[in-house]
Design a protein around this motif. Sequence first.
Motif, PDB file in Angstrom:
ATOM      1  N   THR A 246       0.817  -1.223  -0.238  1.00  8.46           N
ATOM      2  CA  THR A 246      -0.109   0.041   0.194  1.00  8.46           C
ATOM      3  C   THR A 246       0.895   1.221   0.128  1.00  8.46           C
ATOM      4  OG1 THR A 246      -0.326   0.329   2.476  1.00  8.46           O
ATOM      5  CG2 THR A 246      -1.773  -1.259   1.510  1.00  8.46           C
ATOM      6  N   SER A 247       2.347   1.087  -0.066  1.00  2.00           N
ATOM      7  CA  SER A 247       3.185   2.133   0.044  1.00  2.00           C
ATOM      8  C   SER A 247       3.292   3.019  -1.235  1.00  2.00           C
ATOM      9  CB  SER A 247       4.555   1.714   0.551  1.00  2.00           C
ATOM     10  OG  SER A 247       5.329   1.321  -0.206  1.00  2.00           O
ATOM     11  N   GLY A 248       3.276   2.602  -2.259  1.00  2.00           N
ATOM     12  CA  GLY A 248       3.326   3.124  -3.471  1.00  2.00           C
ATOM     13  C   GLY A 248       4.964   3.179  -3.755  1.00  2.00           C
ATOM     14  N   ALA A 249       5.712   2.795  -2.960  1.00  2.00           N
ATOM     15  CA  ALA A 249       7.155   3.010  -3.231  1.00  2.00           C
ATOM     16  C   ALA A 249       7.865   1.832  -3.955  1.00  2.00           C
ATOM     17  CB  ALA A 249       7.771   3.187  -1.718  1.00  2.00           C
ATOM     18  N   GLU A 250       8.561   2.213  -4.935  1.00  3.03           N
ATOM     19  CA  GLU A 250       9.169   1.253  -6.140  1.00  3.03           C
ATOM     20  C   GLU A 250       9.929   0.422  -4.901  1.00  3.03           C
ATOM     21  OE1 GLU A 250      11.322   3.036  -9.081  1.00  3.03           O
ATOM     22  OE2 GLU A 250      12.056   1.113  -9.913  1.00  3.03           O
ATOM     23  N   SER A 251      10.669   0.824  -4.216  1.00  3.90           N
ATOM     24  CA  SER A 251      11.710  -0.162  -3.267  1.00  3.90           C
ATOM     25  C   SER A 251      10.814  -1.361  -2.406  1.00  3.90           C
ATOM     26  CB  SER A 251      12.569   0.757  -2.251  1.00  3.90           C
ATOM     27  OG  SER A 251      11.666   1.549  -1.399  1.00  3.90           O
ATOM     28  N   ALA A 252       9.607  -0.641  -2.078  1.00  2.00           N
ATOM     29  CA  ALA A 252       8.661  -1.548  -1.283  1.00  2.00           C
ATOM     30  C   ALA A 252       8.045  -2.712  -2.312  1.00  2.00           C
ATOM     31  CB  ALA A 252       7.453  -0.816  -0.678  1.00  2.00           C
ATOM     32  N   PHE A 253       7.862  -2.464  -3.581  1.00  2.00           N
ATOM     33  CA  PHE A 253       7.209  -3.342  -4.497  1.00  2.00           C
ATOM     34  C   PHE A 253       8.415  -4.447  -4.669  1.00  2.00           C
ATOM     35  CE2 PHE A 253       6.832  -5.081  -8.811  1.00  2.00           C
ATOM     36  CZ  PHE A 253       5.468  -5.602  -8.621  1.00  2.00           C
ATOM     37  N   LEU A 254       9.833  -3.936  -4.890  1.00  2.00           N
ATOM     38  CA  LEU A 254      10.950  -4.719  -5.070  1.00  2.00           C
ATOM     39  C   LEU A 254      11.106  -5.783  -3.893  1.00  2.00           C
ATOM     40  CD1 LEU A 254      13.457  -2.348  -6.582  1.00  2.00           C
ATOM     41  CD2 LEU A 254      12.359  -4.295  -7.715  1.00  2.00           C
ATOM     42  N   GLN A 255      10.920  -5.270  -2.677  1.00  2.00           N
ATOM     43  CA  GLN A 255      10.941  -6.143  -1.439  1.00  2.00           C
ATOM     44  C   GLN A 255      10.030  -7.252  -1.484  1.00  2.00           C
ATOM     45  OE1 GLN A 255      10.490  -3.432   1.850  1.00  2.00           O
ATOM     46  NE2 GLN A 255      12.592  -3.565   2.408  1.00  2.00           N
ATOM     47  N   CYS A 256       8.475  -6.760  -1.942  1.00  2.00           N
ATOM     48  CA  CYS A 256       7.676  -7.792  -2.084  1.00  2.00           C
ATOM     49  C   CYS A 256       8.042  -9.012  -2.828  1.00  2.00           C
ATOM     50  CB  CYS A 256       6.068  -7.427  -2.773  1.00  2.00           C
ATOM     51  SG  CYS A 256       5.585  -6.119  -1.895  1.00  2.00           S
ATOM     52  N   ILE A 257       8.687  -8.738  -4.067  1.00  2.00           N
ATOM     53  CA  ILE A 257       9.284  -9.766  -4.810  1.00  2.00           C
ATOM     54  C   ILE A 257      10.141 -10.794  -3.936  1.00  2.00           C
ATOM     55  CG2 ILE A 257      10.519 -10.313  -6.909  1.00  2.00           C
ATOM     56  CD1 ILE A 257       9.023  -7.942  -7.889  1.00  2.00           C
ATOM     57  N   ASP A 258      10.931 -10.219  -3.133  1.00  2.00           N
ATOM     58  CA  ASP A 258      12.157 -10.796  -2.519  1.00  2.00           C
ATOM     59  C   ASP A 258      11.379 -11.711  -1.092  1.00  2.00           C
ATOM     60  OD1 ASP A 258      14.057 -10.463  -3.991  1.00  2.00           O
ATOM     61  OD2 ASP A 258      14.669  -8.546  -3.180  1.00  2.00           O
ATOM     62  N   MET A 259      10.078 -11.192  -0.834  1.00  2.00           N
ATOM     63  CA  MET A 259       9.666 -11.792   0.433  1.00  2.00           C
ATOM     64  C   MET A 259       8.362 -12.644   0.255  1.00  2.00           C
ATOM     65  SD  MET A 259       7.828  -8.734   2.705  1.00  2.00           S
ATOM     66  CE  MET A 259       9.316  -7.628   2.775  1.00  2.00           C
ATOM     67  N   VAL A 260       7.995 -12.810  -0.703  1.00  2.00           N
ATOM     68  CA  VAL A 260       6.629 -13.448  -1.273  1.00  2.00           C
ATOM     69  C   VAL A 260       6.992 -14.921  -1.088  1.00  2.00           C
ATOM     70  CG1 VAL A 260       7.006 -13.395  -3.491  1.00  2.00           C
ATOM     71  CG2 VAL A 260       4.730 -13.601  -2.669  1.00  2.00           C
ATOM     72  N   ALA A 261       6.192 -15.909  -0.605  1.00  2.00           N
ATOM     73  CA  ALA A 261       6.257 -17.463  -0.632  1.00  2.00           C
ATOM     74  C   ALA A 261       5.916 -18.014  -2.037  1.00  2.00           C
ATOM     75  CB  ALA A 261       5.351 -17.876   0.259  1.00  2.00           C
ATOM     76  N   ARG A 262       6.683 -18.901  -2.253  1.00  2.00           N
ATOM     77  CA  ARG A 262       6.145 -19.835  -3.652  1.00  2.00           C
ATOM     78  C   ARG A 262       4.757 -20.006  -3.612  1.00  2.00           C
ATOM     79  NH1 ARG A 262       8.160 -22.287  -7.568  1.00  2.00           N
ATOM     80  NH2 ARG A 262       7.530 -24.324  -8.117  1.00  2.00           N
ATOM     81  N   PHE A 263       4.211 -19.777  -4.576  1.00  2.00           N
ATOM     82  CA  PHE A 263       2.693 -19.843  -4.850  1.00  2.00           C
ATOM     83  C   PHE A 263       2.104 -18.829  -4.194  1.00  2.00           C
ATOM     84  CE2 PHE A 263       4.114 -24.225  -5.330  1.00  2.00           C
ATOM     85  CZ  PHE A 263       3.780 -24.293  -6.440  1.00  2.00           C
ATOM     86  N   GLY A 264       2.664 -17.576  -3.467  1.00  2.00           N
ATOM     87  CA  GLY A 264       1.926 -16.592  -2.842  1.00  2.00           C
ATOM     88  C   GLY A 264       1.362 -15.557  -3.782  1.00  2.00           C
TER      89      GLY A 264
END
Length: 350
Positions: A246-264
């Motif tokens: 919900t932050s709208g920050a590009e760095s946060a979106f990149l973090q999402c990709i690194d912290m999401v589980a498989r099939f997440g």
Amino acid sequence: MDTMKAITVYAPNDAKMEDVKKPVAVDDMMVIKVYRTGVCATDLSIYSGESSFIRSGEITLPCRFGHEWAGVVESVGEKVTKFKPGDRVYSDNFVSCGKCDACKEGKYMECKDTRSVGTIKCWEGCYAEYMYMPERHVFLLPDELSMDEGALIEPASIAYDAFKGANLDSSKTAVVIGTGAIGMISAWLAKYYGAGKVILVGRNDSKMEISKKVGVDYTINNRNENAVERVKELTNGKGADMIIETSGAESAFLQCIDMVARFGRISVVSFYEKDLNNIPIDKLVHGCVSLVGAAGCDGNAQAVCDIMCKNPIKLTPIISHHVPFENSLDVFENLSKYNNEKIKIMIDFE
Ligand SMILES: [Zn+2]
Ligand SMILES: [Zn+2]
């Protein structure tokens, strides 16, 4: 009294509170006294002129803005059957044309000529003492919900979209990024939908403390902790089953990709206002990750109201300020005064 006070945005950083004509209820229309108006980030961007909807021409100035509200029916047109003066109500955040084939069949969400309350193709909004709404878009606010909660239904209906098709349960971890109202509401919904762990990633400790009152189990301060590592630790290396960004920050979106589980699943409920480059898309592909955009569909209001009634956790702790309507321009003109503590500012009309 045939006038009322309302705020109109005339140009970037130029809004006025003035006397305007008070609406008169005829046919299926109702005049509703506004009790609460929530200040939305969209309102701030309309005021500042930075809204992408202004750039795209979907919002034109002058604009009588405001779209998060609840109130009490003051008068009804002769064709109104479901409401009477004194009823406590909230509304959809859009108004259909009422004339097309879809509208005649009651399928208002399929209307091709809708106007959004206080935003796109602006239906006159709720920084005003009274709203003018057709009966078909108004709903009774249940007795057990306060006016504050009524005015939170609209922002909650945006976050609600992030969860459509998601299946959370007690074995799952939901991570929310961002401590604004939509982030807080997303955490509240994640808990309601049964996530075993709800983790909030933010940058402001006092807001993260408040998040614990709306269902957050763990907080991570992105300024001084490695959010990706912390999420992995808290999930025994698995990562987050669902992330609501919900932050709208590009760095946060990149973090999402690194912290999401498989099939997440990653639900994005924020605008970035630019194209994002250098997205490691193969990580999403390899992890079979669902990437879902959520901007709030019309027609969620009643479902969200129902959740508010059923959820034992109240959403009202996210209201950080109450400002009387007479002083409401101050929120826009002196925003920095509110910024540190601001989650949801509520404008009171009483
Ligand atoms: Zn809003
Ligand atoms: Zn229509």
